[in-house]
Design a protein around this motif. Structure first.
Motif, short mmCIF file in Angstrom:
data_model
loop_
_atom_site.label_atom_id
_atom_site.label_comp_id
_atom_site.label_asym_id
_atom_site.label_seq_id
_atom_site.Cartn_x
_atom_site.Cartn_y
_atom_site.Cartn_z
N UNK A 250 -4.46 -52.08 -34.71
CA UNK A 250 -4.95 -51.12 -35.70
C UNK A 250 -5.32 -49.80 -35.04
N UNK B 91 -18.09 -52.18 -35.59
CA UNK B 91 -19.01 -53.20 -35.10
C UNK B 91 -19.71 -52.70 -33.83
N UNK C 136 -18.67 -67.96 -38.52
CA UNK C 136 -18.52 -66.79 -37.66
C UNK C 136 -18.85 -67.20 -36.23
N UNK D 167 -10.87 -60.93 -34.26
CA UNK D 167 -10.91 -59.47 -34.12
C UNK D 167 -11.55 -59.07 -32.81
N UNK E 125 -6.45 -57.32 -34.48
CA UNK E 125 -6.85 -58.45 -35.32
C UNK E 125 -5.74 -59.49 -35.32
N UNK F 108 -16.86 -55.52 -29.33
CA UNK F 108 -17.34 -56.59 -30.20
C UNK F 108 -16.12 -57.45 -30.51
N UNK F 109 -16.26 -58.77 -30.37
CA UNK F 109 -15.14 -59.65 -30.67
C UNK F 109 -15.66 -60.94 -31.28
N UNK F 110 -14.82 -61.56 -32.09
CA UNK F 110 -15.24 -62.80 -32.73
C UNK F 110 -14.19 -63.29 -33.70
N UNK F 111 -14.55 -64.32 -34.44
CA UNK F 111 -13.61 -64.93 -35.38
C UNK F 111 -14.36 -65.54 -36.56
#
Lengths: 202, 202
Positions: free
Chosen positions: B131, B83, B44, B77, B189, B2-5
């Motif tokens: 992380x 997620x 998002x 992330x 992140x 899962x990835x995004x901003x």
């Protein structure tokens, strides 16, 4: 321990320079406990978390009182292994870390409940990053329990947590989340955005 | 994966709403490869990093072309264990992760060298947070070597790294730093701030 923040203030106004310069005076009461350096992207504040958060609060509130839609971003860090120990960063207050996790959740909540009310409504979203080893998941779950019962919790979002309320208790919630949980001397970073006077909220 | 901003655009102008609404159209070519949701604090964007970074670049450049001092903040992330996997997040490009670290540094640099030049000068500062376990320090040092030789490196700051240059190579540097190093499926992140047209730079 080394701790500090890279802080940027964004007033959405043609007069952004005037609003920023007008707000900087609000840092005067904190200056003897912080080292402050400014460049074109952000202002570095070096000092203990229990001074950093109220100083950022006062800076943001001074700009927000212009009535202009204003946001502030801060990258906050403590315990970064690449940074030298600095006596200015010694924390001066906060609930004892010798308490049990459940007692600490309660103690942090009590600190938020006694935070000054500043009559400035704000919205916040932030991410907390425990880096390296030594941050037990129990500590993170304890922090989440504290946030959800802090009185300032709004909702969980993807990649971050949203808070809302008066600037006094909201900044105290951030401060307690940053200092009350995770390894005492561990590396912890926070990515926080604060907003006031947004037309989306009217 | 899962990835995004979570992305926020801050034009320092009385007409900030108009500039933001005018810039949003620049996301149209990316919309079929992103899931986009907006609230009062941020937008998002869910999708693979090799779509996220050019989409953020186009959004920022569209706002910066107003000539107004504009900043953008993003919390990016990938691989967050909380997620769900999402097919829309499957990466589509980028140097192979089967290369050696030294070869990857070289390959990432080559991608930056071929980035389009958009005639928009920008300044950036960002922090990268690996992380959990699985991110070997070798990978982090490889990423730092890549950054310092990327052609966009400005300087190291406390808690972050500053880049400067044309928006094309600078955003490509961020994208390569985010995808080319650290555990392939690990949680990573990034806290990134982009700025253009600052009066401090004149």
């Amino acid at each position: 321990m080394f701790s500090g923040a890279q802080v940027s203030l964004y007033p959405m106004s043609d007069d952004f320079v005037g609003i920023i310069l007008g707000a900087i005076g609000s840092l005067d009461p904190w200056r003897d406990r912080l080292r402050i350096e400014t460049d074109s992207l952000s202002t570095l504040m070096v000092g203990p978390p229990d001074v950093l958060f109220p100083a950022m609060r006062d800076l943001f509130c001074a700009a927000a009182r212009s009535g202009v839609h204003t946001t502030m971003h801060a990258t906050v860090s403590r315990g970064c292994p690449g940074e030298p120990d600095d006596p200015i960063c010694t924390p001066v207050a906060g609930p004892s870390r010798d308490l049990s996790l459940a007692e600490r959740v309660e103690a942090c909540r009590a600190v938020v409940a006694t935070a000054p009310v500043l009559e400035q409504e704000i919205s916040v979203q932030f991410s907390l990053y425990p880096l390296g080893v030594g941050h037990h998941m129990d500590e993170i779950y304890g922090c989440i329990e504290f946030l959800k019962t802090s009185g300032t919790f709004l909702r969980s979002k993807n990649f971050c947590t949203a808070l809302r309320g008066d600037a006094g208790p909201v900044f105290e919630t951030l401060s307690q989340a940053f200092t009350g949980f995770g390894a005492t001397a561990g590396h912890l970073a926070m990515d926080v955005t604060v907003s006031a006077n947004s037309p989306s909220d009217r």
